[in-house]
Write a protein that holds these residues in place. Structure first.
Motif, PDB file in Angstrom:
ATOM      1  N   GLU A 117       0.826  -1.219   0.000  1.00 50.20           N
ATOM      2  CA  GLU A 117       0.000   0.000   0.000  1.00 50.20           C
ATOM      3  C   GLU A 117       0.856   1.263   0.000  1.00 50.20           C
ATOM      4  O   GLU A 117       0.489   2.272  -0.619  1.00 50.20           O
ATOM      5  CB  GLU A 117      -0.942   0.000   1.206  1.00 50.20           C
ATOM      6  N   TRP A 118       1.993   1.209   0.670  1.00 49.99           N
ATOM      7  CA  TRP A 118       2.843   2.396   0.774  1.00 49.99           C
ATOM      8  C   TRP A 118       3.444   2.775  -0.572  1.00 49.99           C
ATOM      9  O   TRP A 118       3.987   3.866  -0.720  1.00 49.99           O
ATOM     10  CB  TRP A 118       3.944   2.167   1.813  1.00 49.99           C
ATOM     11  N   LEU A 119       3.321   1.888  -1.562  1.00 49.38           N
ATOM     12  CA  LEU A 119       3.901   2.149  -2.878  1.00 49.38           C
ATOM     13  C   LEU A 119       2.898   2.696  -3.889  1.00 49.38           C
ATOM     14  O   LEU A 119       3.244   2.900  -5.049  1.00 49.38           O
ATOM     15  CB  LEU A 119       4.528   0.853  -3.416  1.00 49.38           C
ATOM     16  N   GLN A 120       1.665   2.927  -3.421  1.00 48.35           N
ATOM     17  CA  GLN A 120       0.678   3.528  -4.324  1.00 48.35           C
ATOM     18  C   GLN A 120       1.223   4.865  -4.832  1.00 48.35           C
ATOM     19  O   GLN A 120       1.697   5.685  -4.058  1.00 48.35           O
ATOM     20  CB  GLN A 120      -0.650   3.797  -3.579  1.00 48.35           C
ATOM     21  N   GLY A 121       1.166   5.058  -6.142  1.00 49.49           N
ATOM     22  CA  GLY A 121       1.627   6.325  -6.708  1.00 49.49           C
ATOM     23  C   GLY A 121       3.129   6.446  -6.850  1.00 49.49           C
ATOM     24  O   GLY A 121       3.645   7.501  -7.222  1.00 49.49           O
ATOM     25  N   SER A 122       3.859   5.389  -6.525  1.00 50.07           N
ATOM     26  CA  SER A 122       5.326   5.437  -6.558  1.00 50.07           C
ATOM     27  C   SER A 122       5.876   5.406  -7.977  1.00 50.07           C
ATOM     28  O   SER A 122       7.012   5.798  -8.222  1.00 50.07           O
ATOM     29  CB  SER A 122       5.903   4.258  -5.788  1.00 50.07           C
ATOM     30  N   GLY A 123       5.068   4.852  -8.896  1.00 48.14           N
ATOM     31  CA  GLY A 123       5.588   4.614 -10.243  1.00 48.14           C
ATOM     32  C   GLY A 123       5.876   3.143 -10.496  1.00 48.14           C
ATOM     33  O   GLY A 123       6.097   2.743 -11.639  1.00 48.14           O
ATOM     34  N   LEU A 124       5.888   2.344  -9.448  1.00 48.23           N
ATOM     35  CA  LEU A 124       6.073   0.897  -9.633  1.00 48.23           C
ATOM     36  C   LEU A 124       4.746   0.263 -10.053  1.00 48.23           C
ATOM     37  O   LEU A 124       3.673   0.789  -9.761  1.00 48.23           O
ATOM     38  CB  LEU A 124       6.556   0.239  -8.340  1.00 48.23           C
ATOM     39  N   THR A 125       4.839  -0.883 -10.715  1.00 47.31           N
ATOM     40  CA  THR A 125       3.637  -1.600 -11.112  1.00 47.31           C
ATOM     41  C   THR A 125       3.219  -2.520  -9.979  1.00 47.31           C
ATOM     42  O   THR A 125       3.977  -3.398  -9.555  1.00 47.31           O
ATOM     43  CB  THR A 125       3.910  -2.439 -12.381  1.00 47.31           C
ATOM     44  N   LEU A 126       2.013  -2.285  -9.477  1.00 45.93           N
ATOM     45  CA  LEU A 126       1.499  -3.096  -8.373  1.00 45.93           C
ATOM     46  C   LEU A 126       0.368  -3.967  -8.879  1.00 45.93           C
ATOM     47  O   LEU A 126      -0.462  -3.533  -9.670  1.00 45.93           O
ATOM     48  CB  LEU A 126       0.998  -2.189  -7.242  1.00 45.93           C
ATOM     49  N   GLY A 127       0.366  -5.192  -8.448  1.00 44.07           N
ATOM     50  CA  GLY A 127      -0.703  -6.108  -8.812  1.00 44.07           C
ATOM     51  C   GLY A 127      -0.789  -7.135  -7.705  1.00 44.07           C
ATOM     52  O   GLY A 127      -1.176  -6.826  -6.576  1.00 44.07           O
ATOM     53  N   ASN A 128      -0.376  -8.356  -8.007  1.00 44.65           N
ATOM     54  CA  ASN A 128      -0.232  -9.364  -6.961  1.00 44.65           C
ATOM     55  C   ASN A 128       1.138  -9.149  -6.320  1.00 44.65           C
ATOM     56  O   ASN A 128       2.096  -9.869  -6.581  1.00 44.65           O
ATOM     57  CB  ASN A 128      -0.342 -10.758  -7.581  1.00 44.65           C
ATOM     58  N   GLY A 129       1.250  -8.123  -5.497  1.00 41.45           N
ATOM     59  CA  GLY A 129       2.557  -7.715  -4.994  1.00 41.45           C
ATOM     60  C   GLY A 129       3.180  -6.708  -5.950  1.00 41.45           C
ATOM     61  O   GLY A 129       2.489  -6.058  -6.728  1.00 41.45           O
ATOM     62  N   ILE A 130       4.509  -6.599  -5.884  1.00 40.68           N
ATOM     63  CA  ILE A 130       5.225  -5.711  -6.799  1.00 40.68           C
ATOM     64  C   ILE A 130       5.573  -6.525  -8.039  1.00 40.68           C
ATOM     65  O   ILE A 130       6.233  -7.558  -7.945  1.00 40.68           O
ATOM     66  CB  ILE A 130       6.520  -5.185  -6.138  1.00 40.68           C
TER      67      ILE A 130
END
Lengths: 426, 62
Positions: A261-274
């Motif tokens: 959740e802390w990576l929302q908006g980070s630019g990483l692709t989130l789905g089933n984990g990172i």
């Protein structure tokens, strides 16, 4: 004392040799101070990284190992002295270990990490934030239900597993099964409630899952499968068919969810984990490893997260090599991470061990032992290849298949390697 | 190099045996046996792999 200078080579699972390059001027931050985080630090140093190294972890305790939390540590057989990771200390890793610090956000574009104690700039980042227990959906979730993920959870639950206590375990996956076994060994009266018709079917296939489910009944634990829970209190669980189970403690073991959740908006692709590439890379100079990371394992033609101890250790080593390739300006040198996953589970007196993956298997064959003997070795076939080996209390024989699985051996070769010298138990 | 195993922590997963069968053997009795307590330097890479793979971190090199 081990001399880190001896760790000058990488293993065949770790990818390219990381040269020192201009690493002395660079700063690598590792988020997560559990197994995957620490192994990342060890691998970076082993591969020659001499720059600054920082680990941030949100727990206050010194880094510890989790598998015993549902087994020997929960039972009381082991004290906390056997939990510590790197009991010999951290001096030789020359790093800044920041405990009680929570990562709050990341900006990939500017290589900036925000934490509960301030911002940290980095050149390379390892994300190893793991997973946390899933809770029952509202309105079934109850604050007094126990889960087991942290040392504090295990300490709290142990006090409740008193001789004669009634324990209801929701979920018959590995954690639920291990907690049930430990509770039973402490003299508790244990009932397991499982929503699926057969626990561990996805991990082991139906036949072998059935064998493992049988361990509970054989050890005096009642297992109800295919149940639907309609109500709970702190000390009871009610099913759709009207049955109700009173408990001194209700334990919930219904899987984990990745801490992303802390990576929302980070630019990483989130789905089933990172979502990572095949080299564990989540973005240039950013890798994700362990329970939080999802990557395509070309060996099995599947994209998955793997939530087991051995994957945390092996993926950390591999991710470190990928990160160093990026930091050295040679990202093309990063290699695909193609492990043969391994997990084990100790339940009652039985050691369950599994190497490989069962996804889409065509056949499972018991090649030694038998389900009712308590010792068994089974092989899984997909096409003309062996893709998995399961052992119940036959560790040496299961492990004999590790090399064959790493070599993508044929089914014929696997059958030719079946132990014949001794009958199991002889 | 000297191999030290914490036999309280060892749970006989036998990963060490798959990494360095010349040094570690889990027998049918379910116990780990150390075949060479002081293996030569040529074994270091394999023994270090065994240390890393051990799921209970029962092995250390002195």
């Amino acid at each position: 004392m081990p001399d880190p200078s001896h760790h000058d080579r990488v293993t065949n699972t770790s990818g390219a040799v990381g040269s020192v390059g201009d690493g002395e001027r660079k700063h690598v931050v590792i988020v997560g101070a559990s197994l995957a985080g620490l192994r990342s630090a060890e691998a970076l140093r082993a591969h020659g990284f001499v720059g600054r190294l920082t680990i941030v972890g949100d727990e206050g305790s010194a880094p510890y190992d989790r598998p015993p939390l549902s087994k020997q540590y929960l039972s009381g057989a082991w004290g906390e002295e056997k939990l510590w990771l790197r009991a010999r200390g951290f001096d030789e890793l020359n790093l800044d270990l920041q405990l009680n610090v929570r990562a709050e956000s990341l900006d990939v574009a500017s290589l900036a990490l925000s934490t509960s104690t301030g911002d940290i700039a980095f050149d390379g980042l390892v994300i190893a934030t793991g997973a946390r227990p899933r809770r029952l959906p509202e309105p079934l979730d109850h604050g007094d239900h126990a889960v087991v993920r942290t040392k504090a959870h295990s300490d709290e639950l142990r006090d409740k597993l008193r001789d004669g206590a009634k324990v209801v375990v929701i979920g018959a996956g590995f954690i639920g099964a291990e907690v049930a076994a430990t509770a039973r060994c402490r003299g508790c009266e244990v009932t397991i409630l499982e929503a699926a018709p057969l626990p561990l079917e996805r991990q082991l296939g139906p036949d072998m899952a059935g064998v493992c489910a049988g361990l509970h009944e054989r050890n005096g634990v009642t297992l109800h499968t295919g149940v639907t829970i309609v109500a709970t209190t702190a000390k009871s669980v009610t099913l759709a068919d009207g049955r109700s189970f009173a408990a001194d403690v209700v334990v919930v073991g219904v899987g984990v969810q990745p801490n992303i959740e802390w990576l929302q908006g980070s630019g990483l692709t989130l789905g089933n984990g990172i979502e990572c590439d095949e080299t564990c890379r989540a973005a240039p100079s950013i890798v994700a490893v362990g329970d939080v990371a999802c990557w395509p394992n070309a060996r099995y033609d599947e994209r998955a997260r793997v939530e087991h101890w051995t994957n945390a250790a092996e993926m950390a080593e591999h991710g470190a090599a990928t990160l160093l390739a990026d930091l050295n300006g040679t990202p093309e040198a990063a290699l695909s991470y193609m492990p043969v996953p391994y997990f084990w589970s100790d339940q009652y007196a039985t050691k369950i061990q599994f190497l490989g993956r069962v996804g889409g298997f065509d056949e499972v064959r018991v090649v030694a032992g038998a389900a009712d003997s308590g010792k068994l070795l089974a092989l899984y076939r997909r096409g003309d290849r062996v893709v998995g080996a399961l052992g119940l209390s036959m560790p040496r024989h299961v492990m004999a298949y590790r090399r064959l699985l790493l070599e993508n051996a044929s089914w014929r070769e696997a059958l030719a390697s079946v132990p014949v010298a001794k009958a199991p138990g002889a | 190099m000297k191999i030290v195993v914490d036999f309280d922590k060892c749970q006989s997963n036998a990963l060490c045996m798959s990494a360095a069968p010349e040094v570690f053997e889990v027998r049918d009795d379910g116990y780990l046996y150390i075949l060479q307590e002081n293996p030569g330097e040529e074994m270091r890479a394999k023994v270090e792999e065994a240390v890393r793979l051990c799921p209970t971190q029962a092995i250390t090199i002195e």
